[in-house]
Design a protein around this motif. Structure first.
Motif, short mmCIF file in Angstrom:
data_model
loop_
_atom_site.label_atom_id
_atom_site.label_comp_id
_atom_site.label_asym_id
_atom_site.label_seq_id
_atom_site.Cartn_x
_atom_site.Cartn_y
_atom_site.Cartn_z
N UNK A 11 65.26 -34.08 17.12
CA UNK A 11 64.83 -32.77 17.99
C UNK A 11 65.51 -31.58 17.37
N UNK A 12 67.03 -31.52 17.43
CA UNK A 12 67.53 -30.63 16.94
C UNK A 12 67.16 -29.98 15.27
N UNK A 13 66.81 -31.07 14.61
CA UNK A 13 66.20 -30.87 13.11
C UNK A 13 64.99 -29.91 13.25
N UNK A 14 64.07 -30.63 14.29
CA UNK A 14 62.73 -30.07 14.36
C UNK A 14 62.96 -28.45 14.67
N UNK A 15 64.01 -28.19 15.93
CA UNK A 15 63.99 -27.02 16.25
C UNK A 15 64.57 -26.00 15.47
N UNK A 16 65.36 -26.61 14.39
CA UNK A 16 65.94 -25.64 13.27
C UNK A 16 64.84 -25.26 12.44
N UNK A 17 63.89 -26.21 12.02
CA UNK A 17 63.05 -26.19 11.07
C UNK A 17 61.90 -24.74 11.69
N UNK A 18 61.92 -24.98 12.94
CA UNK A 18 60.65 -23.99 13.40
C UNK A 18 61.39 -22.70 13.20
N UNK A 19 62.81 -22.80 13.65
CA UNK A 19 63.38 -21.21 13.91
C UNK A 19 63.34 -20.76 12.39
N UNK A 20 63.77 -21.66 11.38
CA UNK A 20 64.10 -21.06 9.88
C UNK A 20 62.61 -20.65 9.51
N UNK A 38 71.33 -31.81 6.57
CA UNK A 38 71.15 -32.54 7.77
C UNK A 38 70.05 -33.69 7.73
N UNK A 39 68.97 -33.51 7.07
CA UNK A 39 67.87 -34.62 7.05
C UNK A 39 68.59 -35.84 6.60
N UNK A 40 69.37 -35.50 5.36
CA UNK A 40 69.92 -36.64 4.58
C UNK A 40 70.91 -37.49 5.35
N UNK A 41 71.81 -36.83 6.37
CA UNK A 41 72.63 -37.28 7.21
C UNK A 41 71.90 -38.14 8.22
N UNK A 42 70.99 -37.42 8.70
CA UNK A 42 70.09 -38.25 9.71
C UNK A 42 69.57 -39.71 9.11
N UNK A 43 68.99 -39.20 8.13
CA UNK A 43 68.46 -40.65 7.20
C UNK A 43 69.51 -41.74 7.11
#
Length: 119
Positions: A11-20, A38-43
């Motif tokens: 959810x945080x990642x998706x929010x950051x993508x929308x903001x950027x 961040x995506x690679x850490x999540x993966x």
């Protein structure tokens, strides 16, 4: 099939993508280096939990291809390192001849002998 609630990290990642991306959608999305990391850490975390890369990509809202490409390119980048010189190394000298030959790791005594021999 039961759908699990979205992970807080996703959810945080998706929010950051929308903001950027400020209104961009679909294939027009851009991902900063910070988002890619961040995506690679999540993966990595999801893989430890037993999830597939495709599942993690879906949770993040990115293509599996992008996640795979980011994974390959991130390992090829240079990383900051710190070179620490020990006291013993600090006393070693380097001789560079006029022809460009380089001899490293010489003590002062060895350097004097080398210069004498080379004339």
């Amino acid at each position: 099939m039961e759908v699990e609630p979205m992970d807080a990290g996703a959810r945080k990642f998706r929010r950051q993508v929308r903001a950027e991306n400020d209104g961009r959608r679909g294939k027009g999305l851009r991902y900063s280096e910070e988002l890619r990391v961040a995506a690679l850490h999540y993966l990595a975390r999801r893989k430890r939990d037993g999830a597939s890369a495709e599942q993690a990509a879906s949770e993040l809202g990115v293509s599996g291809w992008s996640l795979s490409r980011w994974s390959r390119t991130s390992s090829a980048k240079l990383r900051r390192v710190e070179v620490v010189q020990t006291a013993a190394e600090a006393t070693l000298l380097t001789l560079v001849t006029p022809r460009g030959y380089r001899i490293e790791g010489l003590s002062e005594e060895m350097l004097v002998r080398m210069v004498e021999r080379l004339g």
